[in-house]
Design a protein around this motif. Structure first.
Motif, PDB file in Angstrom:
ATOM      1  N   LEU A   1      10.208 108.149  31.504  1.00  0.00           N
ATOM      2  CA  LEU A   1      11.569 108.272  31.001  1.00  0.00           C
ATOM      3  C   LEU A   1      12.431 109.003  32.019  1.00  0.00           C
ATOM      4  N   PRO A   2      13.709 108.658  32.095  1.00  0.00           N
ATOM      5  CA  PRO A   2      14.583 109.351  33.045  1.00  0.00           C
ATOM      6  C   PRO A   2      14.839 110.785  32.595  1.00  0.00           C
ATOM      7  N   PRO A   3      15.341 111.619  33.488  1.00  0.00           N
ATOM      8  CA  PRO A   3      15.698 112.985  33.076  1.00  0.00           C
ATOM      9  C   PRO A   3      16.715 112.962  31.937  1.00  0.00           C
ATOM     10  N   ILE A   4      16.683 114.005  31.124  1.00  0.00           N
ATOM     11  CA  ILE A   4      17.602 114.104  29.996  1.00  0.00           C
ATOM     12  C   ILE A   4      19.046 114.166  30.492  1.00  0.00           C
ATOM     13  N   ASP A   5      19.894 113.335  29.889  1.00  0.00           N
ATOM     14  CA  ASP A   5      21.335 113.411  30.126  1.00  0.00           C
ATOM     15  C   ASP A   5      21.950 114.092  28.907  1.00  0.00           C
ATOM     16  N   ARG A   6      22.377 115.317  29.083  1.00  0.00           N
ATOM     17  CA  ARG A   6      22.876 116.102  27.953  1.00  0.00           C
ATOM     18  C   ARG A   6      24.016 115.408  27.225  1.00  0.00           C
TER      19      ARG A   6
ATOM     20  N   GLU B   1      24.360 112.427  26.470  1.00  0.00           N
ATOM     21  CA  GLU B   1      23.900 111.360  25.585  1.00  0.00           C
ATOM     22  C   GLU B   1      23.261 111.895  24.303  1.00  0.00           C
ATOM     23  N   LEU B   2      23.099 113.202  24.195  1.00  0.00           N
ATOM     24  CA  LEU B   2      22.433 113.790  23.039  1.00  0.00           C
ATOM     25  C   LEU B   2      23.424 114.028  21.909  1.00  0.00           C
ATOM     26  N   ASP B   3      22.939 113.899  20.667  1.00  0.00           N
ATOM     27  CA  ASP B   3      23.782 114.259  19.534  1.00  0.00           C
ATOM     28  C   ASP B   3      23.831 115.782  19.422  1.00  0.00           C
ATOM     29  N   ALA B   4      24.601 116.272  18.461  1.00  0.00           N
ATOM     30  CA  ALA B   4      24.848 117.715  18.376  1.00  0.00           C
ATOM     31  C   ALA B   4      23.559 118.504  18.172  1.00  0.00           C
ATOM     32  N   GLU B   5      22.675 118.005  17.321  1.00  0.00           N
ATOM     33  CA  GLU B   5      21.443 118.740  17.025  1.00  0.00           C
ATOM     34  C   GLU B   5      20.531 118.802  18.243  1.00  0.00           C
TER      35      GLU B   5
ATOM     36  N   HIS C   1      14.407 112.218  23.901  1.00  0.00           N
ATOM     37  CA  HIS C   1      14.808 110.819  24.070  1.00  0.00           C
ATOM     38  C   HIS C   1      14.697 110.037  22.760  1.00  0.00           C
ATOM     39  N   GLY C   2      14.080 110.629  21.736  1.00  0.00           N
ATOM     40  CA  GLY C   2      13.936 109.956  20.454  1.00  0.00           C
ATOM     41  C   GLY C   2      15.172 110.115  19.593  1.00  0.00           C
ATOM     42  N   SER C   3      15.025 109.756  18.329  1.00  0.00           N
ATOM     43  CA  SER C   3      16.184 109.771  17.427  1.00  0.00           C
ATOM     44  C   SER C   3      16.541 111.171  16.951  1.00  0.00           C
TER      45      SER C   3
END
Length: 245
Positions: free
Chosen positions: A41-46, A48-52, A77-79
């Motif tokens: 998986l690619p590095p986390i893109d902040r 793209e994340l929801d508030a939680e 990366h999950g829901s």
């Protein structure tokens, strides 16, 4: 080749370190690995994340450990939902995932409870029997087939091949695939706990997995496991043998 790389190769050839160490040191990664995250998986893109999940990410960054890594980063990366109840994949496919985990661990208690739930949320008897008896996946819908295939391969071989992963990613999408693997991991853990304490079926329930049976002699009749029920004097909450996860 730099000096430390040459040394790693020499040591590997000499048997001083495992052969894979020289590959890791030399920076050679499998084709489907992102060099920055060092996983599929690619590095986390902040952004793209929801508030939680953004809050969880920020809390990790502010902690002594820094930015989330390993399993914590993968799960972002999950829901980010309560997987059993709210995953975008839907209850039917989540229960299929759980049944696959229970079957690969040969865990009859976990299977029995989730077979009931799977039927209740619309999973077809024919698909349940394919998982129960480890039958071939031919003629199954693609998403159902790949969920079972991922679970079987991951939990039975302790690996997930690049081809299987690529097909799962294409059929399920990144978020759903992360949720599927996370669910498999969680219920493999539950199955290990139930098996470790030899949890028996509830009174009056019949085991529905095709497993051999040997009557145990270390089971408490009240809990039907190797651990006794906690008395009312020692706990303020009702004891449950299988909670929500």
């Amino acid at each position: 080749m730099r000096r430390w790389e040459r040394m790693a190769v020499v040591l590997a050839l000499a048997g001083a370190v495992p052969a894979w160490s020289s590959v890791a040191y030399a920076g050679q990664l499998p084709d489907d690995i992102h060099p920055a995250s060092r996983n599929r998986l690619p590095p986390i893109d902040r952004t793209e994340l929801d508030a939680e999940r953004r809050a969880a990410y920020d809390a990790a960054v502010a902690s002594p450990a820094g930015a989330p890594t390993g399993a914590a980063a993968l799960r972002l990366h999950g829901s980010g939902t309560l997987l059993r109840w709210e995953a975008p994949l839907g209850r039917r496919l989540v229960e299929l995932t759980i049944l696959t985990a229970a079957r690969e661990l040969d865990q009859p208690y976990e299977w029995a409870l989730h077979e009931i739930e799977a039927i209740a949320v619309g999973l077809e008897d024919e698909i349940i029997d394919i998982v129960r008896h480890r039958r071939p996946l031919t003629n199954l819908p693609p998403r159902e087939a790949i969920i079972i295939e991922v679970g079987r391969e991951l939990l039975s071989t302790r690996a997930l091949g690049a081809d299987t992963y690529a097909r799962a990613l294409r059929l399920l999408g990144k978020t759903n695939l992360v949720d599927v693997i996370d669910t498999l991991a969680r219920y493999a853990m539950v199955g290990a706990e139930l098996t470790g304490f030899n949890q028996r079926m509830p009174v009056g329930w019949r085991q529905s997995l095709p497993l051999p049976f040997t009557h145990p002699d270390d089971i408490h009749p009240d809990s039907r496991s190797r651990l006794p029920l906690r008395s009312a004097e020692t706990t303020s909450t009702a004891t449950v043998l299988y909670g929500r996860l």
